[in-house]
Design an enzyme around this catalytic site. Structure first.
Site, PDB file in Angstrom:
ATOM      1  N   VAL A 111       0.850  -1.197   0.000  1.00 24.77           N
ATOM      2  CA  VAL A 111       0.000   0.000   0.000  1.00 24.77           C
ATOM      3  C   VAL A 111       0.885   1.246   0.000  1.00 24.77           C
ATOM      4  CG1 VAL A 111      -0.278   0.095   2.528  1.00 24.77           C
ATOM      5  CG2 VAL A 111      -1.999   1.129   1.066  1.00 24.77           C
ATOM      6  N   GLY A 190      -6.849   7.659   7.468  1.00 25.68           N
ATOM      7  CA  GLY A 190      -7.258   6.992   6.227  1.00 25.68           C
ATOM      8  C   GLY A 190      -8.025   5.743   6.627  1.00 25.68           C
ATOM      9  N   ARG A 191      -8.080   4.801   5.681  1.00 21.86           N
ATOM     10  CA  ARG A 191      -8.812   3.551   5.947  1.00 21.86           C
ATOM     11  C   ARG A 191      -8.240   2.830   7.162  1.00 21.86           C
ATOM     12  NH1 ARG A 191      -7.588   3.857   0.244  1.00 21.86           N
ATOM     13  NH2 ARG A 191      -5.501   3.412   1.008  1.00 21.86           N
ATOM     14  N   PRO A 215      -9.211  18.321   7.033  1.00 19.45           N
ATOM     15  CA  PRO A 215     -10.199  17.441   7.678  1.00 19.45           C
ATOM     16  C   PRO A 215     -10.726  16.382   6.693  1.00 19.45           C
ATOM     17  CG  PRO A 215     -10.701  19.754   8.098  1.00 19.45           C
ATOM     18  CD  PRO A 215      -9.607  19.738   7.082  1.00 19.45           C
ATOM     19  N   ARG A 273       5.568   4.167   8.329  1.00 17.80           N
ATOM     20  CA  ARG A 273       6.925   4.056   7.799  1.00 17.80           C
ATOM     21  C   ARG A 273       7.885   4.644   8.825  1.00 17.80           C
ATOM     22  NH1 ARG A 273       5.299   0.812   4.823  1.00 17.80           N
ATOM     23  NH2 ARG A 273       5.375   0.727   2.545  1.00 17.80           N
ATOM     24  N   GLU A 302      15.672  -0.734   7.915  1.00 16.77           N
ATOM     25  CA  GLU A 302      15.077  -2.047   8.162  1.00 16.77           C
ATOM     26  C   GLU A 302      15.940  -3.091   7.473  1.00 16.77           C
ATOM     27  OE1 GLU A 302      10.931  -2.097   7.090  1.00 16.77           O
ATOM     28  OE2 GLU A 302      10.454  -0.501   8.491  1.00 16.77           O
ATOM     29  N   HIS A 321       8.477  -5.135  10.999  1.00 18.65           N
ATOM     30  CA  HIS A 321       7.596  -4.758   9.875  1.00 18.65           C
ATOM     31  C   HIS A 321       6.667  -5.919   9.483  1.00 18.65           C
ATOM     32  CE1 HIS A 321       7.290  -1.921   6.161  1.00 18.65           C
ATOM     33  NE2 HIS A 321       6.121  -2.476   6.437  1.00 18.65           N
ATOM     34  N   ILE A 322       5.778  -6.269  10.422  1.00 16.98           N
ATOM     35  CA  ILE A 322       4.891  -7.424  10.171  1.00 16.98           C
ATOM     36  C   ILE A 322       3.409  -7.045  10.170  1.00 16.98           C
ATOM     37  CG2 ILE A 322       6.458  -9.209  11.029  1.00 16.98           C
ATOM     38  CD1 ILE A 322       4.697  -9.097  13.690  1.00 16.98           C
TER      39      ILE A 322
HETATM   40  O1  LIG Z   1       2.116  -2.584   2.075  1.00 19.17           O
HETATM   41  C1  LIG Z   1       2.911  -1.884   2.704  1.00 19.17           C
HETATM   42  O2  LIG Z   1       3.184  -0.720   2.378  1.00 19.17           O
HETATM   43  C2  LIG Z   1       3.569  -2.448   3.851  1.00 19.17           C
HETATM   44  O3  LIG Z   1       4.210  -1.757   4.594  1.00 19.17           O
HETATM   45  C3  LIG Z   1       3.438  -3.908   4.073  1.00 19.17           C
HETATM   46  O4  LIG Z   1       2.818  -4.145   5.250  1.00 19.17           O
END
Ligand SMILES: O=C(O)C(=O)CO
Length: 356
Positions: A111, A190-191, A215, A273, A302, A321-322
């Site tokens: 994403v 966001g979502r 907003p 992030r 990372e 990062h899981i």
């Molecule tokens: O999809 C992304 O951006 C991630 O960080 C994976 O979890």
């Protein structure tokens, strides 16, 4: 001398051989004419199955769980029509220049898109697919788990129990902070922020507040969240969850200026992030008691080196990062990335296309 039956039989064999050879030749030519796709990682099986069964591209795969070395990647992208990548691959001008004019579509199984040079892609008219929505639930779930692990000091507690620190029941030992009657702040609504709030609400959260570039009334209405300034978010949150994308505007936004305004009982959580946080400032905030604890699923770099000072802190819980790491979600991400790629190659609308 052959009789006429033998000649007929030989003719039949020759014709059949000729047809087979012709078919193979046509198949080979068709294959050569198919778009070439490079897949930069052994992505989960759902996505690979979709690509293979489509029969509409020649796939080359970096068949490993570890990232493809940059030099190998640069070699492999030359002349490809499509690229399916993950978040560890930097898709920048250098790579796009080497890929050349055939490249029509980049599909990332993520994403997040901070690893993609959007300007460079736009300049070249390359379309980009990404994988929002399918990971919202798993990321929200992990964020809640990390928040509870941090605020209720679960990692410390497990270690104490295992390592002989568990003497007797003590009145204030391993006490943490509870969600009941708390204010939860969301940086970047966001979502995912909405999904986190929905999961936290049943814990008895009193108030949700958020900040963003503007907003977001429709999303906020789903969780009765109030729009506040970044300052107010810092000052009023008992739990502050960072859910924003990494952009030039959000890089390092969580710094000493923010931490200094937070309550010394607050818990800071980041599942977006690593680079949105100034880690030196966070370290100072945690060691000085400016904030109570931090839970991080993302860091810079990372992996975070095992001798990094943040690992020495009991009030800092660090995960590798899981957030989206469930079998169902990772398969859904790879399927969506594959379908985006195929749609891009066909010049059709993608299920999820990034606006450049
Ligand atoms: O999809 C992304 O951006 C991630 O960080 C994976 O979890």
């Amino acid at each position: 001398m052959w009789n006429r039956f033998q000649v007929k039989a030989l003719k039949r064999v020759l014709i059949s051989e000729f047809n087979t050879w012709n078919k193979l030749d046509t198949m080979q030519k068709t294959q050569q004419a198919l778009p070439r796709v490079y897949v930069t990682r052994r992505v989960p099986p759902e996505g690979l199955k979709i690509l293979r069964q489509s029969g509409m591209c020649n796939i080359e795969l970096w068949d490993s769980d570890d990232p493809v070395p940059r030099q190998e990647l640069l070699k492999k992208v030359s002349g490809v029509d499509g690229l399916l990548c993950v978040l560890t691959e930097k898709i920048d001008a250098e790579l796009l220049n080497i890929a050349g004019p055939n490249l029509k579509v980049v599909s990332t199984m993520s994403v997040g898109y901070d690893h993609l040079s959007r300007d460079e892609l736009k300049k070249r008219g390359i379309r980009v697919g990404y994988t929002p929505d399918v990971l919202t639930d798993s990321v929200a779930e992990l964020t809640v788990a990390l928040l509870l692990a941090t605020s209720r000091r679960l990692i410390e507690a497990v270690n104490e129990a295992k390592n002989g620190g568990w003497g007797t029941w003590r009145t204030m030992w391993l006490c943490g902070y509870e969600l009941s009657q708390s204010t939860v702040g969301i940086l970047g609504l966001g979502r995912i922020g909405v999904a986190i709030a929905k999961r936290l609400k049943p814990f008895g959260v009193k108030r949700f507040i958020y900040t963003d570039v503007a907003p977001r009334p429709e999303l906020a209405a789903q969780i009765q969240a109030e729009y506040v300034s970044l300052d107010e978010l810092a000052k009023e949150s008992d739990f502050l969850a960072v859910c924003c994308a990494l952009t030039p505007e959000t890089q390092g936004i969580c710094n000493s200026a923010l931490f200094n305004k937070m309550k010394n009982t607050s818990i800071f959580i980041n599942t977006s992030r690593g680079a949105v946080v100034n880690q030196d400032d966070l370290y100072n905030a945690l060691t000085s008691g400016q904030i109570a604890g931090a839970g991080l699923d993302v860091t810079v770099p990372e992996p975070l080196p095992t001798d990094h000072p943040l690992f020495e802190l009991k009030n800092c819980v660090i995960l590798p990062h899981i957030a989206s790491a469930t079998i169902a979600t990772r398969n859904a991400m790879s399927a969506l990335a594959a379908n985006n790629l195929l749609a891009g190659l066909k010049g059709e609308a993608m299920l999820k296309e990034l606006k450049l």
